[in-house]
Scaffold this motif. Structure first.
Motif, PDB file in Angstrom:
ATOM      1  N   PRO A 210      -4.476   4.482  24.034  1.00 28.93           N
ATOM      2  CA  PRO A 210      -5.291   4.248  25.245  1.00 28.93           C
ATOM      3  C   PRO A 210      -6.768   4.570  25.026  1.00 28.93           C
ATOM      4  O   PRO A 210      -7.637   3.944  25.634  1.00 28.93           O
ATOM      5  N   LEU A 211      -7.059   5.524  24.151  1.00 27.73           N
ATOM      6  CA  LEU A 211      -8.452   5.881  23.872  1.00 27.73           C
ATOM      7  C   LEU A 211      -9.235   4.678  23.361  1.00 27.73           C
ATOM      8  O   LEU A 211     -10.384   4.455  23.769  1.00 27.73           O
ATOM      9  N   VAL A 212      -8.636   3.899  22.481  1.00 25.14           N
ATOM     10  CA  VAL A 212      -9.337   2.759  21.894  1.00 25.14           C
ATOM     11  C   VAL A 212      -9.655   1.729  22.975  1.00 25.14           C
ATOM     12  O   VAL A 212     -10.772   1.179  23.021  1.00 25.14           O
ATOM     13  N   TRP A 213      -8.708   1.482  23.873  1.00 25.37           N
ATOM     14  CA  TRP A 213      -8.951   0.510  24.936  1.00 25.37           C
ATOM     15  C   TRP A 213      -9.982   1.018  25.928  1.00 25.37           C
ATOM     16  O   TRP A 213     -10.785   0.240  26.454  1.00 25.37           O
ATOM     17  N   ALA A 214      -9.982   2.325  26.195  1.00 23.94           N
ATOM     18  CA  ALA A 214     -11.007   2.894  27.079  1.00 23.94           C
ATOM     19  C   ALA A 214     -12.392   2.722  26.462  1.00 23.94           C
ATOM     20  O   ALA A 214     -13.368   2.404  27.151  1.00 23.94           O
ATOM     21  N   ALA A 215     -12.489   2.935  25.137  1.00 24.15           N
ATOM     22  CA  ALA A 215     -13.778   2.799  24.451  1.00 24.15           C
ATOM     23  C   ALA A 215     -14.248   1.351  24.442  1.00 24.15           C
ATOM     24  O   ALA A 215     -15.405   1.046  24.761  1.00 24.15           O
ATOM     25  N   ILE A 216     -13.347   0.433  24.077  1.00 25.68           N
ATOM     26  CA  ILE A 216     -13.730  -0.980  24.008  1.00 25.68           C
ATOM     27  C   ILE A 216     -14.092  -1.506  25.389  1.00 25.68           C
ATOM     28  O   ILE A 216     -15.096  -2.215  25.561  1.00 25.68           O
ATOM     29  N   SER A 217     -13.306  -1.159  26.395  1.00 26.72           N
ATOM     30  CA  SER A 217     -13.589  -1.670  27.741  1.00 26.72           C
ATOM     31  C   SER A 217     -14.888  -1.100  28.290  1.00 26.72           C
ATOM     32  O   SER A 217     -15.604  -1.780  29.040  1.00 26.72           O
ATOM     33  N   SER A 218     -15.230   0.120  27.921  1.00 30.15           N
ATOM     34  CA  SER A 218     -16.476   0.714  28.399  1.00 30.15           C
ATOM     35  C   SER A 218     -17.670  -0.110  27.928  1.00 30.15           C
ATOM     36  O   SER A 218     -18.554  -0.461  28.721  1.00 30.15           O
ATOM     37  N   ALA A 219     -17.689  -0.433  26.632  1.00 25.95           N
ATOM     38  CA  ALA A 219     -18.799  -1.219  26.097  1.00 25.95           C
ATOM     39  C   ALA A 219     -18.727  -2.670  26.559  1.00 25.95           C
ATOM     40  O   ALA A 219     -19.758  -3.278  26.900  1.00 25.95           O
ATOM     41  N   ALA A 220     -17.517  -3.248  26.603  1.00 30.89           N
ATOM     42  CA  ALA A 220     -17.381  -4.666  26.951  1.00 30.89           C
ATOM     43  C   ALA A 220     -17.694  -4.915  28.429  1.00 30.89           C
ATOM     44  O   ALA A 220     -18.451  -5.837  28.767  1.00 30.89           O
ATOM     45  N   VAL A 221     -17.109  -4.105  29.302  1.00 26.07           N
ATOM     46  CA  VAL A 221     -17.389  -4.263  30.731  1.00 26.07           C
ATOM     47  C   VAL A 221     -18.853  -3.944  31.010  1.00 26.07           C
ATOM     48  O   VAL A 221     -19.519  -4.629  31.800  1.00 26.07           O
ATOM     49  N   MET A 382      -9.590   3.890  31.763  1.00 27.74           N
ATOM     50  CA  MET A 382     -10.025   5.276  31.586  1.00 27.74           C
ATOM     51  C   MET A 382      -8.989   6.241  32.133  1.00 27.74           C
ATOM     52  O   MET A 382      -8.703   7.289  31.529  1.00 27.74           O
ATOM     53  N   LEU A 383      -8.395   5.911  33.278  1.00 28.36           N
ATOM     54  CA  LEU A 383      -7.375   6.776  33.882  1.00 28.36           C
ATOM     55  C   LEU A 383      -6.157   6.894  32.977  1.00 28.36           C
ATOM     56  O   LEU A 383      -5.613   7.989  32.793  1.00 28.36           O
ATOM     57  N   VAL A 384      -5.740   5.769  32.384  1.00 30.11           N
ATOM     58  CA  VAL A 384      -4.604   5.806  31.451  1.00 30.11           C
ATOM     59  C   VAL A 384      -4.926   6.690  30.253  1.00 30.11           C
ATOM     60  O   VAL A 384      -4.099   7.505  29.816  1.00 30.11           O
ATOM     61  N   TRP A 385      -6.137   6.543  29.730  1.00 30.23           N
ATOM     62  CA  TRP A 385      -6.552   7.375  28.588  1.00 30.23           C
ATOM     63  C   TRP A 385      -6.520   8.860  28.950  1.00 30.23           C
ATOM     64  O   TRP A 385      -5.983   9.685  28.208  1.00 30.23           O
ATOM     65  N   LEU A 386      -7.102   9.214  30.079  1.00 30.11           N
ATOM     66  CA  LEU A 386      -7.222  10.625  30.445  1.00 30.11           C
ATOM     67  C   LEU A 386      -5.880  11.248  30.790  1.00 30.11           C
ATOM     68  O   LEU A 386      -5.642  12.437  30.514  1.00 30.11           O
ATOM     69  N   THR A 387      -4.976  10.475  31.386  1.00 29.63           N
ATOM     70  CA  THR A 387      -3.665  11.039  31.738  1.00 29.63           C
ATOM     71  C   THR A 387      -2.728  11.124  30.545  1.00 29.63           C
ATOM     72  O   THR A 387      -1.773  11.907  30.561  1.00 29.63           O
TER      73      THR A 387
END
Length: 396
Positions: A210-221, A382-387
């Motif tokens: 989930p960390l990788v998707w949180a990172a990619i989505s942060s920059a992409a979004v 981000m919520l998925v990553w943090l939980t």
């Protein structure tokens, strides 16, 4: 910061000039050369297309021959873009103008890797600061690119903007000199990775984090929403809001300042308040931007909204860039970085190319609402990553 980081800041200031140069000059020259008016903005869109097409080849080459040779090649593509653009001015060829835009975009794909190179030059706890410092070079490029574009304007007769294009070629040659003399790469580490067979985990396994998707989505979004709203703003201001073109220009200039100036502190913020809070602040800035922009069309509505848009972009982009290395081993970095930039700049290209059509179909308030689901998507990731955050996220 080590010298390597400051070399990359200087190189970015020169090599990144292609983007604001073509954004500023592309539609103007396109209007003069295009076979019909609807193609006038095509060169601006082709810059992003060239970037997206070159991301994977650029990272593939970096993994095999090292960052420095590919950085030099990227700046050389910038020189080629300048010369091709000058040829388009001389011959009056719209095709050559489009080719110059694509070639320039391929060089920018390499420039976008500078932030990762800077992060590899410092200790892990300073990675966010290193990435943010490199972004400061974009602030200089945002001013320098349009200034170079206007060199010789008004005195070129039948070859408008030709001197500006030649000036761009000189600027890119300066970037080559800065990189060749100053940058110290990691070629020995690359040889060990490639020839030693230590290729790391399969990409599918890396992407299960989930960390990788949180990172990619942060920059992409962050990039997509910023580009979507920014691209539509001048048209919305002049055609829907009734503002002067000079007002729209001023709003965009201040927006660009708001994008890059937070880099003075955003690296420090990653260490003091933490990445989740910083990325959350970026989402809050975007949400406030949309609410404010939807509430009115006065100059101050546009101005404050675009300032918030710039700040939100910086926090999300720096936050995502800083978080990403925690999800991969050193041997995996080129594959993951390449995928990250492909998603980020592919999203940007889609957003920029669709903004005009969405604005004409849904109007300004409708366009703003289209951006909301993407902010919600990033918040959920981000919520998925943090939980599901493990005790240690950094691979050993």
């Amino acid at each position: 910061m080590p010298l390597n980081v400051w070399i990359l800041v200087a190189a970015q200031a020169f090599a990144m000039c292609t983007a604001p140069f073509i954004v500023f000059i592309g539609s103007l020259q396109g209007r003069l050369l295009a076979p019909s008016p609807e193609f006038a903005t095509l060169p601006v869109g082709l810059v992003v297309v060239g970037t997206v097409l070159a991301i994977k080849p650029a990272t593939w080459l970096m993994e095999r021959i090292g960052r420095k040779p590919v950085m030099l090649l990227g700046a050389l593509m910038g020189v080629a873009a300048g010369l091709t653009g000058a040829a388009s001015s001389w011959s009056g060829s719209f095709t050559l103008l489009c080719a110059a835009a694509v070639i320039g975009g391929t060089g920018l794909a390499v420039v976008h890797q500078y932030r990762f190179a800077a992060m590899e030059s410092v200790a892990p706890e300073m990675a966010g600061s290193a990435a943010a410092r490199v972004l400061l070079g974009g602030l200089i490029a945002a001013w320098l690119g349009p200034e170079v574009a206007l060199i010789g304007e008004g005195g070129e007769g039948d070859a408008p903007f030709m001197t500006g294009w030649l000036g761009l070629a000189v600027i890119q040659a300066t970037a080559i000199l800065v990189l060749a003399v100053g940058y110290q790469g990691r070629r020995e580490r690359v040889r060990e990775t490639v020839h030693g067979g230590a290729g790391g985990r399969p990409l599918a396994e890396i992407l299960r984090q989930p960390l990788v998707w949180a990172a990619i989505s942060s920059a992409a979004v962050g990039y997509a929403v910023m580009s979507f709203i920014m691209t539509a703003t001048p048209l919305s201001m002049t055609e829907l809001g009734g503002h002067e073109l000079t007002d729209a220009k001023r709003v965009i200039q201040i927006h660009i300042l708001a994008m890059y100036l937070p880099s003075l502190i955003s690296g420090w913020l990653t260490r003091t308040i933490g990445l989740p809070v910083m990325m959350g602040a970026g989402l809050l800035a975007y949400g406030t931007c949309i609410a404010l922009a939807a509430s009115g069309i006065s100059l101050h509505h546009y101005l404050v909204a675009l300032i918030l848009l710039g700040i939100g972009w910086n926090f999300l982009f720096v936050g995502g860039t800083t978080l990403l290395p925690r999800g991969y081993h050193d041997a995996e970095r080129f594959r993951v970085q390449g995928l990250n930039d492909l998603v980020v700049f592919g999203s940007q290209a889609t957003a920029a190319l669709s903004a005009g059509a969405v604005l004409s179909t849904l109007a300004w308030s409708g366009l703003l609402m289209v951006a909301v689901p993407f902010l919600v998507l990033h918040a959920l990731l981000m919520l998925v990553w943090l939980t599901r955050k493990p005790a240690s996220e950094q691979p050993s």
